[in-house]
Enzyme design. Sequence first.
Site, PDB file in Angstrom:
ATOM      1  N   GLN A  15      19.193  16.837  93.172  1.00 43.55           N
ATOM      2  CA  GLN A  15      18.742  15.668  94.036  1.00 43.55           C
ATOM      3  C   GLN A  15      19.495  14.691  93.318  1.00 43.55           C
ATOM      4  O   GLN A  15      19.470  13.435  93.997  1.00 43.55           O
ATOM      5  CB  GLN A  15      17.237  15.607  94.030  1.00 43.55           C
ATOM      6  CG  GLN A  15      16.491  16.634  94.668  1.00 43.55           C
ATOM      7  CD  GLN A  15      15.120  16.344  94.529  1.00 43.55           C
ATOM      8  OE1 GLN A  15      14.509  15.705  95.360  1.00 43.55           O
ATOM      9  NE2 GLN A  15      14.510  16.991  93.349  1.00 43.55           N
ATOM     10  N   HIS A  41      22.210  15.419  97.451  1.00 46.55           N
ATOM     11  CA  HIS A  41      22.031  14.141  97.933  1.00 46.55           C
ATOM     12  C   HIS A  41      23.376  13.167  97.640  1.00 46.55           C
ATOM     13  O   HIS A  41      23.371  11.913  97.850  1.00 46.55           O
ATOM     14  CB  HIS A  41      20.929  13.476  97.324  1.00 46.55           C
ATOM     15  CG  HIS A  41      19.574  14.022  97.698  1.00 46.55           C
ATOM     16  ND1 HIS A  41      18.449  13.960  97.041  1.00 46.55           N
ATOM     17  CD2 HIS A  41      19.219  14.563  98.949  1.00 46.55           C
ATOM     18  CE1 HIS A  41      17.344  14.418  97.730  1.00 46.55           C
ATOM     19  NE2 HIS A  41      17.965  14.920  98.745  1.00 46.55           N
TER      20      HIS A  41
HETATM   21  C1  BV8 Z   1      16.215  14.828 105.932  1.00 43.86           C
HETATM   22  C2  BV8 Z   1      19.609   9.818  97.333  1.00 43.86           C
HETATM   23  C3  BV8 Z   1      16.399  15.265 108.106  1.00 43.86           C
HETATM   24  C4  BV8 Z   1      20.026   8.181  97.387  1.00 43.86           C
HETATM   25  C5  BV8 Z   1      17.591  10.549  97.683  1.00 43.86           C
HETATM   26  C6  BV8 Z   1       9.559  17.161 105.958  1.00 43.86           C
HETATM   27  C7  BV8 Z   1      10.990  17.943 105.988  1.00 43.86           C
HETATM   28  C8  BV8 Z   1      11.944  17.249 105.990  1.00 43.86           C
HETATM   29  C9  BV8 Z   1      12.373  15.925 105.824  1.00 43.86           C
HETATM   30  C10 BV8 Z   1      11.099  15.119 105.406  1.00 43.86           C
HETATM   31  C11 BV8 Z   1       9.979  15.782 105.644  1.00 43.86           C
HETATM   32  N1  BV8 Z   1       8.833  14.878 105.273  1.00 43.86           N
HETATM   33  C12 BV8 Z   1       9.484  13.690 105.247  1.00 43.86           C
HETATM   34  C13 BV8 Z   1      10.845  13.770 105.396  1.00 43.86           C
HETATM   35  C14 BV8 Z   1      11.932  12.720 105.267  1.00 43.86           C
HETATM   36  C15 BV8 Z   1      12.402  12.186 104.145  1.00 43.86           C
HETATM   37  C16 BV8 Z   1      11.421  12.492 102.939  1.00 43.86           C
HETATM   38  O1  BV8 Z   1      11.255  13.623 102.259  1.00 43.86           O
HETATM   39  N2  BV8 Z   1      10.470  11.368 102.707  1.00 43.86           N
HETATM   40  C17 BV8 Z   1       9.488  11.303 101.599  1.00 43.86           C
HETATM   41  C18 BV8 Z   1       9.307  10.132 101.005  1.00 43.86           C
HETATM   42  C19 BV8 Z   1       8.190  12.025 102.128  1.00 43.86           C
HETATM   43  N3  BV8 Z   1      13.410  13.116 103.897  1.00 43.86           N
HETATM   44  C20 BV8 Z   1      14.634  12.859 103.981  1.00 43.86           C
HETATM   45  O2  BV8 Z   1      14.845  11.891 104.743  1.00 43.86           O
HETATM   46  C21 BV8 Z   1      15.764  13.889 103.775  1.00 43.86           C
HETATM   47  N4  BV8 Z   1      16.390  14.251 104.787  1.00 43.86           N
HETATM   48  O3  BV8 Z   1      15.021  15.691 105.675  1.00 43.86           O
HETATM   49  O4  BV8 Z   1      16.835  14.673 107.095  1.00 43.86           O
HETATM   50  C22 BV8 Z   1      17.374  15.382 109.085  1.00 43.86           C
HETATM   51  C23 BV8 Z   1      17.811  16.881 109.466  1.00 43.86           C
HETATM   52  C24 BV8 Z   1      18.902  17.272 110.272  1.00 43.86           C
HETATM   53  C25 BV8 Z   1      19.438  15.769 110.729  1.00 43.86           C
HETATM   54  C26 BV8 Z   1      19.180  14.656 110.364  1.00 43.86           C
HETATM   55  C27 BV8 Z   1      18.100  14.499 109.592  1.00 43.86           C
HETATM   56  C28 BV8 Z   1      16.726  13.266 102.754  1.00 43.86           C
HETATM   57  C29 BV8 Z   1      16.051  12.818 101.551  1.00 43.86           C
HETATM   58  C30 BV8 Z   1      17.251  12.104 100.416  1.00 43.86           C
HETATM   59  C31 BV8 Z   1      17.073  10.685 100.286  1.00 43.86           C
HETATM   60  N5  BV8 Z   1      17.892  10.305  98.970  1.00 43.86           N
HETATM   61  N6  BV8 Z   1      18.476  10.276  96.785  1.00 43.86           N
HETATM   62  C32 BV8 Z   1      19.618   7.520  95.901  1.00 43.86           C
HETATM   63  O5  BV8 Z   1      19.257   8.197  95.202  1.00 43.86           O
HETATM   64  O6  BV8 Z   1      19.787   6.348  96.078  1.00 43.86           O
HETATM   65  S1  BV8 Z   1      15.983  10.872  97.420  1.00 43.86           S
HETATM   66  C33 BV8 Z   1      15.953  10.432  95.484  1.00 43.86           C
HETATM   67  O7  BV8 Z   1      14.266  10.181  95.491  1.00 43.86           O
HETATM   68  C34 BV8 Z   1      16.329  11.412  94.781  1.00 43.86           C
HETATM   69  O8  BV8 Z   1      17.324  11.906  95.104  1.00 43.86           O
HETATM   70  C35 BV8 Z   1      15.250  12.370  94.949  1.00 43.86           C
HETATM   71  O9  BV8 Z   1      15.300  13.284  95.670  1.00 43.86           O
HETATM   72  C36 BV8 Z   1      14.020  11.466  95.122  1.00 43.86           C
HETATM   73  C37 BV8 Z   1      13.295  11.001  93.877  1.00 43.86           C
HETATM   74  O10 BV8 Z   1      12.415  12.164  93.606  1.00 43.86           O
HETATM   75  P1  BV8 Z   1      12.537  12.740  91.964  1.00 43.86           P
HETATM   76  O11 BV8 Z   1      14.326  12.942  91.785  1.00 43.86           O
HETATM   77  O12 BV8 Z   1      11.635  13.828  91.799  1.00 43.86           O
HETATM   78  O13 BV8 Z   1      12.327  11.427  90.917  1.00 43.86           O
HETATM   79  P2  BV8 Z   1      10.902  10.755  90.858  1.00 43.86           P
HETATM   80  O14 BV8 Z   1      11.010   9.633  90.025  1.00 43.86           O
HETATM   81  O15 BV8 Z   1      10.092  10.890  92.059  1.00 43.86           O
HETATM   82  O16 BV8 Z   1      10.367  12.042  89.674  1.00 43.86           O
HETATM   83  C38 BV8 Z   1      10.859  12.185  88.664  1.00 43.86           C
HETATM   84  C39 BV8 Z   1      10.030  13.303  87.895  1.00 43.86           C
HETATM   85  O17 BV8 Z   1      10.529  13.595  86.714  1.00 43.86           O
HETATM   86  C40 BV8 Z   1       8.401  12.900  87.695  1.00 43.86           C
HETATM   87  O18 BV8 Z   1       7.909  14.256  88.178  1.00 43.86           O
HETATM   88  C41 BV8 Z   1       8.516  12.636  86.327  1.00 43.86           C
HETATM   89  O19 BV8 Z   1       7.098  13.280  85.791  1.00 43.86           O
HETATM   90  C42 BV8 Z   1       9.501  13.766  85.823  1.00 43.86           C
HETATM   91  N7  BV8 Z   1       9.944  13.299  84.364  1.00 43.86           N
HETATM   92  C43 BV8 Z   1      10.536  12.120  84.053  1.00 43.86           C
HETATM   93  N8  BV8 Z   1      11.028  12.079  82.757  1.00 43.86           N
HETATM   94  C44 BV8 Z   1      11.048  13.507  82.526  1.00 43.86           C
HETATM   95  C45 BV8 Z   1      10.536  14.192  83.394  1.00 43.86           C
HETATM   96  N9  BV8 Z   1      10.448  15.647  83.662  1.00 43.86           N
HETATM   97  C46 BV8 Z   1      10.922  16.219  82.496  1.00 43.86           C
HETATM   98  N10 BV8 Z   1      11.560  15.635  81.424  1.00 43.86           N
HETATM   99  C47 BV8 Z   1      11.602  14.111  81.371  1.00 43.86           C
HETATM  100  N11 BV8 Z   1      12.313  13.715  80.371  1.00 43.86           N
END
Ligand code: BV8
Length: 279
Positions: A109, A134
């Site tokens: 991602q 992504h």
């Molecule tokens: C789409 C790029 C449809 C930009 C990003 C159901 C089905 C489909 C879609 C949806 C759905 N429900 C809602 C949606 C819409 C939406 C979505 O999911 N919303 C969420 C908020 C509910 N999804 C979308 O819009 C996606 N598109 O579905 O399109 C469609 C289909 C056809 C035609 C048109 C449209 C697109 C989503 C992509 C968004 N872009 N990134 C940028 O980076 O600026 S998302 C971005 O946030 C990241 O890429 C990543 O995906 C996300 C962050 O998540 P994580 O990577 O998990 O990071 P986070 O900080 O949250 O967590 C870190 C983890 O690591 C923690 O658990 C922590 O404990 C752990 N950690 C920390 N340090 C360590 C560690 N673990 C181990 N070791 C360590 N050292």
Amino acid sequence: MSSDIQAFRAVLRESRNIIAVAGAGLSAASGIPTFRGPGGFWRTYNAVDLATPEAFEENPSRVWQFYHYRREVVKKAQPNPAHLALGLLSIPKHRQLIAPNTTFTLITQNIDGLSTRALHHIDPTTESKVIEMHGRLMETICTACGERKSNDDSPICPALAGTEDLVANRFEADIPLEELPRYPAPCKGLLRPGVVWFGEEILHTEKIDSIVNAADLILVVGTSSTVYPAAGYAQQVSDNGGKVAIFNVDPPDEEDSEESQDDFYFMGPCEETLPMALF
Ligand code: BV8
């Protein structure tokens, strides 16, 4: 749910098609802020609120400063042992040692390109590819002609130079449209970061669907599993009878631990737990 490394290695050996889905936690040790940790903010904005077409439409100057800031952070970053562990698993001659006769695909991602850099650190000639679902921070898309191009210029345009220093620049600049990154003449269209924003379709979606459907083991590395469709891959593999191994610093969620699909849970920093579990 187990964190028995020997049991995990036995599963690695008996698997046929292994995948990994990675998130921001994979790059945390490389100094790249995660989304939901303290670094998930830029100035007073939540990263998730800036990663949308609407935010870009409304204030391209602000969104470009956000992505320029992240480009400059990534340019100073190096792959960490977790990137390298996944890189070794991606290359057949190394994977043979721990998971013979298997396929492996890393679906990330992350847009930082560190997994691809790790692969090329290990073997510059490798044909293996990371699926960057992504997009890439170091790519741009022209909003006029749609051309996607690689671009790791630092700064990407003169007007953004220095804006990454939030101490020196206490107040956000308001950069005129014409001074933001533009496609070369004659097009001269406004460029946008080559990443997938919320509400936009992910890249390589058909390829990912077929790979996830064929997987009998998924490693879920450093992701909060809150963003779809990536957040649904582990359940999909589990529903297909495959096994799930989580690598996360956070403890497993108590409330859903009984019916959770996790077969293995390695709690700790993935830059330590992943190399230890795999090799
Ligand atoms: C789409 C790029 C449809 C930009 C990003 C159901 C089905 C489909 C879609 C949806 C759905 N429900 C809602 C949606 C819409 C939406 C979505 O999911 N919303 C969420 C908020 C509910 N999804 C979308 O819009 C996606 N598109 O579905 O399109 C469609 C289909 C056809 C035609 C048109 C449209 C697109 C989503 C992509 C968004 N872009 N990134 C940028 O980076 O600026 S998302 C971005 O946030 C990241 O890429 C990543 O995906 C996300 C962050 O998540 P994580 O990577 O998990 O990071 P986070 O900080 O949250 O967590 C870190 C983890 O690591 C923690 O658990 C922590 O404990 C752990 N950690 C920390 N340090 C360590 C560690 N673990 C181990 N070791 C360590 N050292």
